[in-house]
Write a protein that holds these residues in place. Structure first.
Motif, short mmCIF file in Angstrom:
data_model
loop_
_atom_site.label_atom_id
_atom_site.label_comp_id
_atom_site.label_asym_id
_atom_site.label_seq_id
_atom_site.Cartn_x
_atom_site.Cartn_y
_atom_site.Cartn_z
N GLU A 280 26.66 -105.58 -3.80
CA GLU A 280 26.04 -106.90 -3.63
C GLU A 280 26.01 -107.71 -4.92
N LYS A 281 25.79 -107.05 -6.06
CA LYS A 281 25.69 -107.83 -7.30
C LYS A 281 26.99 -108.57 -7.60
N TYR A 282 28.11 -108.04 -7.11
CA TYR A 282 29.38 -108.73 -7.28
C TYR A 282 29.61 -109.74 -6.16
N LEU A 283 29.24 -109.38 -4.96
CA LEU A 283 29.42 -110.29 -3.84
C LEU A 283 28.50 -111.50 -3.93
N ALA A 284 27.48 -111.41 -4.78
CA ALA A 284 26.62 -112.57 -5.03
C ALA A 284 27.33 -113.63 -5.86
N MET A 285 28.50 -113.29 -6.41
CA MET A 285 29.29 -114.25 -7.16
C MET A 285 30.16 -115.05 -6.19
N PRO A 286 30.30 -116.36 -6.40
CA PRO A 286 31.02 -117.19 -5.42
C PRO A 286 32.50 -116.85 -5.30
N GLN A 287 33.10 -116.25 -6.34
CA GLN A 287 34.53 -115.98 -6.31
C GLN A 287 34.88 -114.60 -5.78
N VAL A 288 33.88 -113.81 -5.39
CA VAL A 288 34.13 -112.43 -4.96
C VAL A 288 33.96 -112.30 -3.45
N ILE B 73 24.21 -112.63 2.33
CA ILE B 73 24.41 -112.88 0.90
C ILE B 73 24.67 -114.36 0.65
N VAL B 74 25.48 -114.96 1.51
CA VAL B 74 25.78 -116.39 1.36
C VAL B 74 24.50 -117.21 1.43
N ARG B 75 23.66 -116.88 2.40
CA ARG B 75 22.39 -117.63 2.53
C ARG B 75 21.45 -117.35 1.37
N LYS B 76 21.38 -116.10 0.96
CA LYS B 76 20.45 -115.69 -0.09
C LYS B 76 20.77 -116.35 -1.42
N TYR B 77 22.06 -116.46 -1.73
CA TYR B 77 22.46 -116.98 -3.04
C TYR B 77 23.04 -118.39 -2.98
N ASN B 78 22.96 -119.02 -1.81
CA ASN B 78 23.44 -120.40 -1.64
C ASN B 78 24.90 -120.53 -2.05
N LEU B 79 25.76 -119.73 -1.41
CA LEU B 79 27.17 -119.65 -1.75
C LEU B 79 28.04 -120.33 -0.71
N PRO B 80 29.28 -120.65 -1.07
CA PRO B 80 30.27 -121.06 -0.06
C PRO B 80 30.64 -119.84 0.78
N PRO B 81 31.35 -120.02 1.88
CA PRO B 81 31.64 -118.91 2.78
C PRO B 81 32.40 -117.76 2.09
N GLU C 115 29.12 -118.64 7.79
CA GLU C 115 29.09 -118.19 6.39
C GLU C 115 30.23 -117.25 6.03
N VAL C 116 31.01 -116.79 7.02
CA VAL C 116 32.04 -115.78 6.78
C VAL C 116 33.32 -116.14 7.53
N GLN C 117 34.45 -116.03 6.84
CA GLN C 117 35.75 -116.27 7.46
C GLN C 117 36.47 -114.92 7.57
N VAL C 118 36.84 -114.54 8.79
CA VAL C 118 37.40 -113.22 9.06
C VAL C 118 38.91 -113.29 9.16
#
Length: 354
Positions: free
Chosen positions: A208-216, A254-262, A286-289
């Motif tokens: 999660e600590k990496y997925l909290a980054m917008p580019q990961v 994670i997207v909602r928690k950290y205010n990230l793009p999808p 929030e997720v593109q599959v």
């Protein structure tokens, strides 16, 4: 049938990993199978232009009309009625797909045999990735290309390890190294997991600590999900829609928690049983599959796998994997070109090189 390389970790020296077999997606073959478009608008291009920036970016509103137009273009003249996927939710602002095609290099820094990402010295690898990006831009000038590094962060292995789960988690410092390489190439990053006798519910939260980054972003490989307790490499594993839904729900959180793009979720596939109950897969804004055709072999057999397991079971987007070595093993000893792959229906929006 040949299987992806499995890494055997030395229990005493973490940095030493031995390979179990020839890495990467399995052959597409199992029995009879070897395993007017709108241009991107200025505002939408700005929304996806910088995909490696810090959190807090404000993205322009999603252009739904353009999104629909590009999705229809990806269907590539499909007449089955399956593509583009019906009733899929519009993504949040800042979505990469379908505004850009992703071209990714796959592998592991510990191994030269698991993929091009770890095979070449870093600068040479990044230069080669840049060349492939240009190849795809030439083949489809209307679709910008986003480079990516697709790193195997949890690797199935031949030794059970202390907990008997037959998987090895890469040290975080290795993931940090991949992030540093990606930054040099303005690339996004995918962290991929091969759970073996573990499960996606246990492995995904650790990243999660990496997925909290917008580019990961995230990838999950059913081939090594051994639900029956078999050792990885003995047979092909599987994921059910419930597993994919767990990953998608977690990423959406994670997207909602950290205010990230999808986030983008890559699911590898080259047989029918690798993904069960696909109709139950739930989509989120929030997720593109992406269902990624992961088999290797000669062009006709790769096309057959794509037609057999990707096209008829639509989820949202599709991907296609190309092997620099394995695709050349059988006549006509030819790896498909971007122009050839772009003829497929639907046209893949995620391209992975191994």
């Amino acid at each position: 049938m040949k299987f992806k390389t499995l890494i055997f970790s030395n229990l005493f020296l973490v940095m030493l990993i031995m390979l179990f077999s020839n890495c990467g997606g399995q052959s597409s073959s199992k029995n009879t199978t070897t395993k007017s478009a709108a241009s991107v608008s200025t505002t939408t291009t700005a929304a996806v232009e910088d995909t490696v920036s810090k959190t807090g970016i404000v993205y322009p509103p999603l252009d739904k009309k353009l999104y629909d137009s590009l999705s229809k273009r990806l269907a590539n003249g499909d007449t089955s009625g399956r593509w583009p996927v019906k009733n899929a939710p519009y993504p949040l602002d800042g979505a990469i797909l379908p505004f850009k095609r992703i071209v990714a290099f796959y592998g592991n820094l510990y191994s030269k045999r698991m993929g091009i990402l770890g095979e070449l010295p870093p600068n040479e690898m990044l230069a080669k990735l840049k060349g492939e990006v240009k190849n795809w831009e030439r083949a489809d000038p209307k679709t910008p290309v986003q480079p990516a590094l697709h790193y195997i962060a949890v690797v199935a292995q031949g030794d059970g390890g202390k907990d008997g789960k037959y998987r090895y988690r890469m040290p975080f410092k290795q993931i940090d190294s991949v992030l540093a390489l990606a930054k040099k190439a303005h690339a996004i990053v995918f962290l991929d997991v091969q759970v073996a006798l573990s499960n996606i519910q246990s492995e995904l939260p650790l990243l999660e600590k990496y997925l909290a980054m917008p580019q990961v972003h995230f990838g999950m490989d059913p081939e090594f999900s051994m639900k029956d307790g078999s050792k990885p490499g003995k047979k092909i594993g599987t994921y059910d829609a419930t597993d994919i839904n767990f990953a998608s729900n977690y990423l959406a959180g994670i997207v909602r928690k950290y205010n990230l793009p999808p986030k983008i979720l890559i699911v590898h596939r080259f047989t029918k049983k690798m993904v069960t109950n696909y109709k139950n897969i739930k989509l989120h804004k929030e997720v593109q599959v992406v269902m990624n055709m992961d088999g290797w072999g000669e062009p006709d057999l790769k096309l057959g796998t794509y037609r057999g397991f990707i096209n008829p079971e639509p989820v949202q987007f599709t991907g296609f994997k190309l092997f620099y070595k394995n695709d050349l093993k059988k006549a006509p000893h030819h790896m498909l070109t971007p122009a050839e792959v772009l003829k497929y229906k639907p046209a893949p929006i995620y391209i992975q090189y191994q």
